[in-house]
Design a protein around this motif. Structure first.
Motif, short mmCIF file in Angstrom:
data_model
loop_
_atom_site.label_atom_id
_atom_site.label_comp_id
_atom_site.label_asym_id
_atom_site.label_seq_id
_atom_site.Cartn_x
_atom_site.Cartn_y
_atom_site.Cartn_z
N GLU A 177 0.41 4.03 -2.82
CA GLU A 177 -0.02 5.38 -2.46
C GLU A 177 0.89 6.43 -3.07
O GLU A 177 0.43 7.46 -3.58
N LYS A 178 2.18 6.17 -3.04
CA LYS A 178 3.14 7.11 -3.62
C LYS A 178 2.99 7.23 -5.13
O LYS A 178 3.18 8.31 -5.70
N SER A 212 0.81 -1.22 0.00
CA SER A 212 0.00 0.00 0.00
C SER A 212 0.84 1.27 0.00
O SER A 212 0.46 2.28 -0.61
N ASP A 213 2.00 1.24 0.67
CA ASP A 213 2.86 2.44 0.70
C ASP A 213 3.36 2.77 -0.70
O ASP A 213 3.33 3.94 -1.13
N TYR A 220 -3.25 1.31 -7.92
CA TYR A 220 -3.80 0.42 -6.91
C TYR A 220 -4.19 -0.93 -7.52
O TYR A 220 -5.19 -1.04 -8.24
#
Length: 313
Positions: free
Chosen positions: A290-291, A286-287, A295
């Motif tokens: 997110e950057k 997820s990190d 997704y």
């Protein structure tokens, strides 16, 4: 009502998908297959079935989840149900020998590998491989289980006949060429619907057991999921990744009826690509997502929704 059926044995790896399905208001039901029965005299419910059974299920005390899933998928396919990552995908998920032979058939280069059953045969295989550096790994693995690096037959012998030897759950140990990269990282390419989504650069400087999932067993010492070093993150989506290997991977997935996968490769010092893992129970970090603003689980949920649509009508 027709729905999406998620076949799995690890809720922590599935929660991110069900969250996306809820966001898209898609109907779904989870089939948790750590144990159960398969009544071959019945007809399956109507819907699409997405297989997320992992080769590492035995590490969560779900030793026979793959075997049970194989029976369930055989039943589903017998009745003409749509199975995402069906029987062929499962066979590749639980056997790296199957993976490598399929990759080689598709003209995709893999490290030199010998499969062995028995401790003496492991040593014999390493001698036949005749390389200064080599690794061992489990045939049925996941999360990098059983990966050890050796620089001599003597070191391998001490390990194999020592107290820390870890046999593969299916009894097959692989002895494999060690590919030395100019920098300590590998690349993982993610595919949904058989099509490329993005590539992730994975830092391997702290060990081989690298799993991109946010939820990871705490005892997995070398699974630094979501953690970051002082200088750079462990997982980083590569912007604009474009390589001829993508076309080969997409063709390989189509030929083996695999719709969702993460495929990992490493480049040697001469820039040659060696593909060493096909993960049909792929997870996402997820990190990193997110950057990058990308997704994987959202793309997967959309894909499942598209596959369900014609069945609902």
């Amino acid at each position: 009502m027709s729905k999406i059926y998620i076949i799995h044995e690890n809720s922590e790896w599935t929660d991110h998908l069900t969250k996306r399905l809820n966001e898209l208001a898609l109907p779904y039901e989870e089939w948790f297959l750590d144990q159960g029965i398969v009544d071959l005299t019945t007809v399956p419910p109507n819907g699409i079935f997405y297989n997320r059974i992992s080769a590492s299920s035995h590490t969560r005390d779900h030793r026979y989840a793959p075997e049970l899933t194989e029976a369930v998928i055989a039943w589903l396919e017998r009745h003409g149900q749509t199975v995402i990552n069906g029987s062929r995908a499962l066979r590749l998920e639980v056997s790296k020998v199957n993976q490598y032979t399929a990759l080689n058939t598709a003209a995709i280069q893999t490290p030199k590998t010998i499969a062995a059953v028995g401790k003496e045969q492991i040593l014999k295989a390493a001698k036949e491989l005749n390389l200064s550096s080599f690794i061992t790994k489990h045939n049925r693995a996941g999360k990098g289980l059983g990966v050890q690096l050796f620089h001599s037959i003597e070191a391998l012998e001490s390990y194999v006949f020592g107290p820390t030897f870890e046999p593969s759950v299916d009894g097959i140990t692989l002895i494999q060429q060690y590919i030395e990269a100019p920098e300590p990282y590998i690349t993982r390419c993610e595919f949904v619907g058989g099509k490329f989504v993005y590539a992730v650069r994975v830092d391997t400087s702290e060990g081989f057991e690298l799993c991109p999932a946010d939820a990871c067993v705490i005892d997995d010492l070398f699974c630094p999921v979501g953690e970051e070093t002082e200088s750079k993150p462990k997982f980083e989506i590569i912007e604009g990744f474009d390589d001829p290997i993508i076309e080969k991977y997409e063709r390989f997935l189509a030929e083996n009826n695999i719709q969702v996968a993460g495929i990992e490769f490493i480049r040697d010092q001469n820039g040659n690509i060696f593909t060493y893992d096909v993960n049909t129970n792929t997870n996402y970090n997820s990190d990193a997502e997110e950057k990058a603003g990308k997704y994987g689980m959202l793309e997967l949920a959309k894909y499942l929704g598209m596959q369900l649509e014609p069945i609902k009508q």
